[in-house]
Design an enzyme around this catalytic site. Structure first.
Site, short mmCIF file in Angstrom:
data_model
loop_
_atom_site.label_atom_id
_atom_site.label_comp_id
_atom_site.label_asym_id
_atom_site.label_seq_id
_atom_site.Cartn_x
_atom_site.Cartn_y
_atom_site.Cartn_z
N GLY A 317 38.28 55.36 56.68
CA GLY A 317 38.85 56.26 57.70
C GLY A 317 37.84 56.78 58.71
O GLY A 317 38.18 57.64 59.51
N ASP A 339 35.04 56.53 53.16
CA ASP A 339 34.22 55.60 53.95
C ASP A 339 32.87 55.46 53.28
O ASP A 339 32.61 56.09 52.24
CB ASP A 339 34.08 56.09 55.41
CG ASP A 339 33.91 54.91 56.39
OD1 ASP A 339 32.89 54.21 56.30
OD2 ASP A 339 34.81 54.70 57.23
N ARG A 387 43.39 51.61 58.94
CA ARG A 387 43.48 51.55 60.41
C ARG A 387 42.25 50.83 60.95
O ARG A 387 41.12 51.22 60.68
CB ARG A 387 43.56 52.96 60.99
CG ARG A 387 43.74 52.97 62.51
CD ARG A 387 43.83 54.39 63.01
NE ARG A 387 44.06 54.49 64.43
CZ ARG A 387 43.10 54.51 65.35
NH1 ARG A 387 41.82 54.42 64.99
NH2 ARG A 387 43.40 54.61 66.62
N HIS A 391 41.21 44.04 60.59
CA HIS A 391 40.74 43.17 61.69
C HIS A 391 39.22 42.95 61.64
O HIS A 391 38.71 42.05 62.28
CB HIS A 391 41.20 43.69 63.06
CG HIS A 391 40.42 44.84 63.62
ND1 HIS A 391 40.52 45.22 64.95
CD2 HIS A 391 39.53 45.69 63.06
CE1 HIS A 391 39.71 46.24 65.17
NE2 HIS A 391 39.11 46.55 64.05
C1 LIG Z 1 36.69 49.80 62.81
S1 LIG Z 1 36.18 51.18 61.89
C2 LIG Z 1 37.70 52.03 61.67
C3 LIG Z 1 37.56 53.47 61.35
C4 LIG Z 1 38.87 54.25 61.23
N1 LIG Z 1 39.77 53.65 60.27
C5 LIG Z 1 39.55 54.36 62.58
O1 LIG Z 1 40.58 53.74 62.79
O2 LIG Z 1 39.01 55.08 63.44
C6 LIG Z 1 35.87 50.45 60.34
C7 LIG Z 1 35.43 51.44 59.28
O3 LIG Z 1 35.29 50.73 58.05
C8 LIG Z 1 34.19 51.31 57.37
N2 LIG Z 1 33.70 50.35 56.38
C9 LIG Z 1 33.09 49.17 56.59
N3 LIG Z 1 32.78 48.58 55.43
C10 LIG Z 1 33.20 49.42 54.46
C11 LIG Z 1 33.17 49.36 53.05
N4 LIG Z 1 32.65 48.30 52.42
N5 LIG Z 1 33.70 50.38 52.35
C12 LIG Z 1 34.25 51.45 53.00
N6 LIG Z 1 34.32 51.56 54.33
C13 LIG Z 1 33.80 50.55 55.06
C14 LIG Z 1 33.19 51.55 58.49
O4 LIG Z 1 32.16 52.43 58.11
C15 LIG Z 1 34.09 52.09 59.58
O5 LIG Z 1 34.22 53.47 59.53
#
Ligand SMILES: C[S@@+](CC[C@H](N)C(=O)[O-])C[C@H]1O[C@@H](n2cnc3c(N)ncnc32)[C@H](O)[C@@H]1O
Length: 510
Positions: A317, A339, A387, A391
Site C-alpha cells: 500500500g 509494505d 493497487r 502490474h
Molecule cells: C507501484 S507501488 C504501489 C503503491 C500503492 N499500492 C499505490 O497504489 O499507491 C508498488 C508498491 O509495492 C511495494 N512492494 C514492492 N515489492 C514488495 C514486496 N516484496 N513486498 C511488499 N511490498 C512490496 C513497493 O514498495 C511499492 O510501495
C-alpha cells in the site's frame, strides 16, 4: 511525365525533397485509386473536425448546466479548479477531442516528420526534469502573468541561463510554461502543476525534505525522468539480447541493465546511495493520485456495505495514501497498510503529517511485510486491496502474490485489484461474462482503444516492462490470472476519468 517513373527519394536522404517530390507525383498522377484515397482521406479529416466541434459544444453545454467554468490554460492549476473536468460528459468529450486532435495531426503531418519528432521526443521528458530540478515553477509562482527573465530563474540553482532558456522554450512549445517575451517565462496551468508549494529557498536549503508534505507530483516526475527514463533507453538492448529477451525475472530488466544491478528495482532502492530514490518513489505513488479523481477509490467498491470494524488490508500500500482517503470517508472501517520496511518508515512520516490520530487510535496500522517472502499475516481481512501491484510483476510472480492472499482469505473476503485495464488497439471480443469489463467504443474514425486519449495506460505498460518486466493487462488476462490462483473476477468498475484511469476489479474466492 518521366518524373513519375522515378522512385521516390528515400526519406533518410532528404525528407523535405521526398515530400515535395511526392506531392508532385500526387498532383500529376491522378489515377482512379489515388483519387478515391484522397476523397476518403479528406472525408476522414472532416469527420475528425466534426468530432472536435461537437465535443467542444458538449463541454459548453455540460459546464453551463453545472455552472462550472472550464479551466483555461492561462490560469493556475489547483485540484478544486479542475471540477468541470470531472463532469462525466466533459470527461468523455475531452477524451474524444484528444483522440480526434491526435488523429488529425497524424493524418496531416508528413510521416517522416512524425517518426523523426517521435524519435526525438525523449528530449521533452529530459527537459521537464531539468525544469523540476531547477524549481522553475516555484520560482515563477509569484511572477504572475508577466513572468521572469531566465537569468533570474537560473540564479538560485546556479545553472546556465542560456541553456535553461532553451530547455524552457521546448517546454513552452509543448504548452508547459509560456514564453511571454524573449527569454521571459511565466507559468501556465500545466507548468503550475510542477509547483510543489514550497519556496525555492527552502528547496535549495533542504533538498532531502523537498517532497515532504507535497502532492508528490514532482516526486513522480523525478522517478519518471531518472530511473524510468534511463531504463527505457536500454529496452531495445535487453529485448534483443538472447540472454534477456525471453526472461521475465524482475532483475533482468532494462532498469537492471541501465543501473548495472542484479537486483529488482524495489530491492535496489534499498541499497546504499539509492535510498533517496526509494523515498522519492514512495512520494511519487502518492502523486499518482493527482491524475485520478480524488474519490476514485471511494467509488471503486461498496465500502459502505462492509460491517462495522471491517478490516481493509492494503497490500503493498506504499505510504498509505489510498487508506487515508478511505479512512476519511468511512469511519466504520479499520485499515492495515503493508509494505516493505523502509516504505513503512516513510508511511509513519506521511501519517504523522496527514492524520496522526488514525495511527494512535489504532484505526490505521502500518505493517512491514514482504509479499514475495512471507505468508500473509492478516487472516481476517474483509478486503484485500492490491493497487498498482500486479502490474509491477510478470505472471509467475503475480501468481505467488495472489495465491498467498487466497490462502489467507475467508469465504467472505473480497479482493480489489486496482490497475490499468488495457484493450487492444483494434476491436476485440470483450470478456462478455465479466460485468463492466467491456471498454466503450469511441465514434468512428477514432481508434478502437481511444488512441492517445488512453496513452497513459500504454505508457505505463512499457514503464512496467522497462523497470520490472511487469505488464498492464486486459480484463481477460486479469480474469485468467485470478482464476489460476483461486479467485473469480466478478465485476470491473471502470473509472470515468480522463487519461490515467486506474480501474477497479473485484474478485471473490472460489
Ligand atoms: C507501484 S507501488 C504501489 C503503491 C500503492 N499500492 C499505490 O497504489 O499507491 C508498488 C508498491 O509495492 C511495494 N512492494 C514492492 N515489492 C514488495 C514486496 N516484496 N513486498 C511488499 N511490498 C512490496 C513497493 O514498495 C511499492 O510501495
Amino acid at each position: 511525365m518521366q518524373r513519375l517513373a522515378k522512385p521516390p527519394i528515400h526519406p533518410s536522404v532528404c525528407c523535405l525533397r521526398y515530400w515535395t517530390s511526392n506531392i508532385f507525383i500526387h498532383r500529376y498522377s491522378v489515377s482512379k485509386d489515388t483519387m478515391s484515397n484522397e476523397i476518403d482521406a479528406l472525408a476522414e479529416l472532416k469527420a475528425l473536425v466534426k468530432l472536435l466541434q461537437s465535443n467542444v459544444d458538449r463541454i459548453e453545454t455540460a459546464t453551463k448546466a453545472a455552472s462550472l467554468e472550464f479551466p483555461s490554460l492561462r490560469t493556475t492549476f489547483s485540484p478544486q479548479s479542475e471540477a468541470a473536468r470531472q463532469l462525466p460528459d466533459v470527461a468523455e468529450a475531452s477524451s474524444e477531442i484528444v483522440a480526434a486532435a491526435s488523429q488529425l495531426i497524424a493524418a496531416v503531418r508528413p510521416p517522416p516528420l512524425t517518426v523523426f519528432s517521435t524519435g526525438l521526443s525523449f528530449h521533452i521528458p529530459s527537459s521537464l526534469r531539468v525544469a523540476v530540478e531547477v524549481h522553475v515553477a516555484e520560482f515563477l509562482r509569484d511572477a504572475g502573468s508577466g513572468g521572469a527573465h531566465v537569468k533570474d530563474i537560473a540564479k538560485p540553482t546556479n545553472v546556465d541561463p542560456y541553456k535553461l532558456a532553451r530547455i524552457l522554450r521546448i517546454l513552452a512549445t509543448h504548452y508547459i510554461f509560456v514564453e511571454v517575451a524573449p527569454d521571459v517565462f511565466a507559468n501556465n496551468r500545466i507548468s503550475s502543476c510542477l509547483d510543489s508549494g514550497k519556496s525555492v529557498a527552502t528547496l535549495v536549503a533542504h533538498p532531502e525534505q523537498r517532497y515532504d508534505g507535497t502532492s508528490g507530483i514532482t516526486a513522480l516526475l523525478g522517478h519518471f525522468g531518472d530511473e524510468a527514463f534511463k531504463a527505457s533507453a536500454y529496452l531495445s538492448d535487453v529485448m534483443t539480447d538472447p540472454a534477456t529477451s525471453h526472461n521475465y525475472e524482475a532483475n533482468k530488466t532494462a532498469h537492471s541493465k541501465a543501473f548495472n544491478t542484479n537486483l529488482d528495482m524495489f530491492s535496489w532502492f534499498e541499497t546504499p546511495g539509492n535510498e533517496y530514490r526509494g523515498t522519492r518513489f514512495g512520494h511519487g505513488m502518492n502523486g499518482s493520485r493527482a491524475s485520478m479523481p480524488a474519490n476514485a477509490i471511494v467509488e471503486g467498491f461498496d465500502w459502505k456495505g462492509l460491517k462495522e470494524g471491517a478490516v481493509v488490508v492494503d497490500v503493498g500500500g506504499g505510504v498509505g495514501s489510498q487508506c487515508l482517503v478511505l479512512a476519511e470517508n468511512f469511519s466504520h472501517l479499520r485499515f492495515v497498510v503493508q509494505d516493505r520496511a523502509p516504505v513503512v518508515l516513510e508511511g509513519e512520516k506521511f501519517w504523522g503529517i496527514n492524520n496522526p490520530d488514525y495511527l494512535s487510535s489504532g484505526k490505521v496500522k502500518l505493517q512491514p511485510y514482504n509479499f514475495m517472502e512471507q505468508e500473509q499475516p492478516v487472516k481476517n481481512a474483509d478486503v484485500f486491496i492490491v493497487r498498482t501491484i500486479l502490474h509491477d510483476w510478470a505472471n509467475q510472480f503475480c501468481i505467488k502474490i495472489l495465491r498467498n492472499l487466497r490462502k489467507a482469505a475467508t469465504p467472505n473476503t473480497r479482493l480489489l485489484v486496482v490497475d490499468n485495464i488495457i484493450s487492444y488497439a483494434c476491436k476485440e471480443e470483450a470478456a462478455k461474462d465479466i460485468p463492466g469489463a467491456a471498454m466503450p467504443l469511441p465514434p468512428a474514425p477514432l481508434l478502437a482503444n481511444w488512441g492517445p486519449a488512453s496513452s497513459m495506460s500504454y505508457l505505463a505498460d512499457i514503464q512496467m516492462l522497462s523497470c520490472h518486466n511487469g505488464q498492464e493487462r486486459t480484463a481477460t488476462q486479469l480474469r485468467d490470472l485470478l482464476s489460476e490462483t483461486g479467485w473469480k473476477l466478478v465485476e470491473v468498475r471502470r473509472a470515468t476519468s480522463f487519461g490515467l484511469a486506474l480501474h477497479n476489479a473485484i474478485a471473490v474466492p472460489v
